[in-house]
Design a protein around this motif. Structure first.
Motif, PDB file in Angstrom:
ATOM      1  N   ILE A 150      12.668   3.954  84.783  1.00  0.00           N
ATOM      2  CA  ILE A 150      11.846   3.843  83.683  1.00  0.00           C
ATOM      3  C   ILE A 150      12.607   2.985  82.433  1.00  0.00           C
ATOM      4  O   ILE A 150      11.908   2.117  81.995  1.00  0.00           O
ATOM      5  N   VAL A 151      13.888   3.152  82.405  1.00  0.00           N
ATOM      6  CA  VAL A 151      14.737   2.337  81.495  1.00  0.00           C
ATOM      7  C   VAL A 151      14.413   0.682  81.938  1.00  0.00           C
ATOM      8  O   VAL A 151      14.315  -0.203  81.142  1.00  0.00           O
ATOM      9  N   LEU A 152      14.658   0.357  83.170  1.00  0.00           N
ATOM     10  CA  LEU A 152      14.529  -0.993  83.624  1.00  0.00           C
ATOM     11  C   LEU A 152      13.334  -1.500  83.371  1.00  0.00           C
ATOM     12  O   LEU A 152      12.965  -2.775  82.953  1.00  0.00           O
ATOM     13  N   PHE A 153      12.199  -0.820  83.648  1.00  0.00           N
ATOM     14  CA  PHE A 153      10.723  -1.094  83.615  1.00  0.00           C
ATOM     15  C   PHE A 153      10.446  -1.326  82.002  1.00  0.00           C
ATOM     16  O   PHE A 153       9.844  -2.435  81.794  1.00  0.00           O
ATOM     17  N   LEU A 154      10.991  -0.420  81.176  1.00  0.00           N
ATOM     18  CA  LEU A 154      10.611  -0.713  79.844  1.00  0.00           C
ATOM     19  C   LEU A 154      11.525  -1.922  79.039  1.00  0.00           C
ATOM     20  O   LEU A 154      10.670  -2.653  78.495  1.00  0.00           O
ATOM     21  N   VAL A 155      12.749  -2.103  79.814  1.00  0.00           N
ATOM     22  CA  VAL A 155      13.319  -3.256  79.140  1.00  0.00           C
ATOM     23  C   VAL A 155      12.576  -4.622  79.621  1.00  0.00           C
ATOM     24  O   VAL A 155      12.378  -5.396  79.073  1.00  0.00           O
ATOM     25  N   TRP A 156      12.368  -4.481  81.022  1.00  0.00           N
ATOM     26  CA  TRP A 156      11.709  -5.640  81.459  1.00  0.00           C
ATOM     27  C   TRP A 156      10.135  -5.920  80.790  1.00  0.00           C
ATOM     28  O   TRP A 156       9.915  -7.053  80.383  1.00  0.00           O
ATOM     29  N   LEU A 157       9.294  -5.033  80.222  1.00  0.00           N
ATOM     30  CA  LEU A 157       8.297  -4.914  79.627  1.00  0.00           C
ATOM     31  C   LEU A 157       8.364  -5.742  78.103  1.00  0.00           C
ATOM     32  O   LEU A 157       7.767  -6.436  77.808  1.00  0.00           O
ATOM     33  N   ALA A 158       9.293  -4.971  77.541  1.00  0.00           N
ATOM     34  CA  ALA A 158       9.892  -5.524  76.175  1.00  0.00           C
ATOM     35  C   ALA A 158      10.188  -7.133  76.166  1.00  0.00           C
ATOM     36  O   ALA A 158       9.801  -7.870  75.463  1.00  0.00           O
ATOM     37  N   ARG A 159      11.009  -7.489  77.216  1.00  0.00           N
ATOM     38  CA  ARG A 159      11.218  -8.852  77.463  1.00  0.00           C
ATOM     39  C   ARG A 159      10.084  -9.743  77.748  1.00  0.00           C
ATOM     40  O   ARG A 159       9.922 -10.730  77.215  1.00  0.00           O
TER      41      ARG A 159
END
Length: 199
Positions: free
Chosen positions: A64-73
């Motif tokens: 979840i954390v990695l996906f949301l960081v990717w999405l924000a980027r």
């Protein structure tokens, strides 16, 4: 004057994809272990289901954390590539995933908006269908998990729900791949070549 564009992060994309895949596999093992404990209640089955469930929670949290960081980027990159595009704020891009009911509809639209703003090469039919298939598999899995609580020992529910979970993970991996590839190509095209040194 040179313009420096942010590069699409392949390392972040690959990390998110790997964590999502690992969480999906862990979920299948967790569901099987929980079902086994439900049908055969022993200390061994309790320990095994508890341990696998703990691993699943850790892997899911990481995914979840990695996906949301990717999405924000990706949202930030899309904003640079298409300044006039109507994109959600950074906070809303992440926050919408945690609001009940809203998280069944709004995040899908955000991912589509980011994809469309990422490149003119976004193919409405193929790429939108990919996002819709991922979203449909994920939502159906969530609904089946809720329905499965009525019959936690049902093998049919387990097989169908976990097949949908794996399908959703694969499809999300493809969504991440597609948006990252489009942004990588678009951002690369916006970076001018370094001027040749004068003799």
């Amino acid at each position: 004057m040179t313009i420096t564009a942010r590069k699409a992060s392949w390392v972040l994309a690959r990390s998110a994809q790997a964590a999502i895949a690992a969480a999906a596999v862990a979920d299948a093992f967790r569901a099987a272990a929980v079902r086994d404990h439900y049908l055969h209640r022993t200390d061994v089955s309790l320990h095994r289901s508890g341990f696998i469930s703990m691993v699943f929670v850790y892997l899911t949290s990481l995914a979840i954390v990695l996906f949301l960081v990717w999405l924000a980027r990706s949202r930030r990159n899309a904003q640079e590539l298409s300044p006039q595009a109507s994109l959600p704020s950074r906070g809303w891009t992440i926050g919408a995933w945690f609001i009940p009911v809203v998280n069944f509809f709004v995040p899908r639209r955000f991912v589509l908006d980011i994809g469309r703003a990422s490149s003119a090469s976004w193919e409405p039919k193929r790429d939108t269908t990919l996002v819709n298939l991922w979203w449909g598999a994920g939502i159906t899995h969530a609904l089946l998990v809720m329905a499965g609580r009525v019959a936690p020992g049902s093998m049919a529910f387990l097989v169908v729900a976990e097949a949908l979970m794996i399908a959703a993970a694969v499809l999300l991996g493809l969504v991440i791949e597609r948006i990252t590839a489009l942004q990588s190509a678009a951002l690369g095209a916006t970076v001018p070549a370094a001027p040749l040194a004068q003799a």
